[in-house]
Design a protein around this motif. Structure first.
Motif, PDB file in Angstrom:
ATOM      1  N   LYS A 155       0.856  -1.188   0.000  1.00 64.74           N
ATOM      2  CA  LYS A 155       0.000   0.000   0.000  1.00 64.74           C
ATOM      3  C   LYS A 155       0.888   1.233   0.000  1.00 64.74           C
ATOM      4  CE  LYS A 155      -1.528  -1.641   3.711  1.00 64.74           C
ATOM      5  NZ  LYS A 155      -2.045  -1.969   5.000  1.00 64.74           N
ATOM      6  N   ILE A 198       0.995   5.688  -0.457  1.00 66.61           N
ATOM      7  CA  ILE A 198       0.265   6.956  -0.412  1.00 66.61           C
ATOM      8  C   ILE A 198       1.122   8.028  -1.072  1.00 66.61           C
ATOM      9  CG2 ILE A 198       1.063   7.369   1.973  1.00 66.61           C
ATOM     10  CD1 ILE A 198      -2.237   8.689   0.632  1.00 66.61           C
ATOM     11  N   SER A 248      -1.218  11.209   5.164  1.00 65.56           N
ATOM     12  CA  SER A 248      -0.004  10.423   4.913  1.00 65.56           C
ATOM     13  C   SER A 248       0.613   9.922   6.212  1.00 65.56           C
ATOM     14  CB  SER A 248       1.025  11.257   4.154  1.00 65.56           C
ATOM     15  OG  SER A 248       0.579  11.532   2.859  1.00 65.56           O
ATOM     16  N   TYR A 294      -2.756   5.106  -3.123  1.00 65.30           N
ATOM     17  CA  TYR A 294      -3.707   6.133  -2.717  1.00 65.30           C
ATOM     18  C   TYR A 294      -3.222   7.462  -3.273  1.00 65.30           C
ATOM     19  CZ  TYR A 294      -6.275   3.018   0.314  1.00 65.30           C
ATOM     20  OH  TYR A 294      -7.064   2.005   0.787  1.00 65.30           O
ATOM     21  N   GLN A 341      -3.974  11.519  -3.633  1.00 64.95           N
ATOM     22  CA  GLN A 341      -4.673  12.620  -2.977  1.00 64.95           C
ATOM     23  C   GLN A 341      -5.028  13.694  -4.010  1.00 64.95           C
ATOM     24  OE1 GLN A 341      -3.695  13.447   1.127  1.00 64.95           O
ATOM     25  NE2 GLN A 341      -1.788  12.308   0.829  1.00 64.95           N
ATOM     26  N   ILE A 346      -6.735   4.530  -5.702  1.00 61.87           N
ATOM     27  CA  ILE A 346      -7.864   5.013  -4.919  1.00 61.87           C
ATOM     28  C   ILE A 346      -7.646   6.498  -4.647  1.00 61.87           C
ATOM     29  CG2 ILE A 346      -9.080   4.840  -2.714  1.00 61.87           C
ATOM     30  CD1 ILE A 346      -8.260   1.855  -2.718  1.00 61.87           C
ATOM     31  N   ILE A 352      -8.305   9.947  -2.697  1.00 60.83           N
ATOM     32  CA  ILE A 352      -8.775  10.609  -1.484  1.00 60.83           C
ATOM     33  C   ILE A 352      -9.040  12.047  -1.919  1.00 60.83           C
ATOM     34  CG2 ILE A 352      -8.204  11.341   0.854  1.00 60.83           C
ATOM     35  CD1 ILE A 352      -6.218   8.961   0.933  1.00 60.83           C
TER      36      ILE A 352
END
Length: 110
Positions: A3, A5, A25, A67, A69, A94, A96
Motif C-alpha cells: 500500500k 500513499i 499520509s 492512494y 490525494q 484510490i 482521497i
C-alpha cells in the motif's frame, strides 16, 4: 500486496492545502504501514520531476494499491498518465478527495 500513499513534496504551506494531505499520509504510514511516495503537487514542481510517473511505477510492487490525494493542481494529463501506468502494472488507484474545484465554480473540467 503493498500500500502506497502519494505525499506532497512541499515542506511548508501557509494555506490549507498541504496539512490535510500530510496528516493523512502520516496516519496511513504510522497506523496502517503505508509507504510514502513523494509526488509534485503544483505544476511549478513538474520541472523537478521529469520522469516522476515512471519512477513511481518502477518503485511500486505489482498488484499494489496506490492512494492518490486529489487534487494535485497539476495537469490532468500528468495525473491520468500515472493512473494508466499503475493500471498497466495491475495496481489499484484510490482517490482521497480533498476538494473539487468544479463544484466551487473554480474549474470547468469536472
Amino acid at each position: 500486496m503493498e500500500k502506497y500513499i502519494l505525499t506532497p513534496k512541499l515542506r511548508n504551506s501557509y494555506g490549507g492545502s498541504i496539512k490535510p494531505r500530510r496528516d493523512i499520509s502520516d496516519i496511513l504510514t504510522s497506523k496502517l504501514l503505508f509507504e510514502k511516495i513523494n509526488y509534485p503537487m503544483y505544476n511549478s514542481q513538474l520541472t523537478e520531476f521529469p520522469d516522476i510517473n515512471n519512477k513511481v511505477i518502477d518503485a511500486v510492487e505489482p498488484n499494489s494499491v496506490i492512494y492518490f490525494q486529489y487534487p494535485l493542481y497539476i495537469t490532468s494529463d500528468f495525473q491520468i498518465d500515472l493512473i494508466r501506468k499503475a493500471h498497466m502494472k495491475q495496481c489499484a488507484v484510490i482517490a482521497i478527495v480533498h476538494d473539487i474545484n468544479g463544484l466551487r465554480g473554480l474549474d470547468n473540467t469536472l
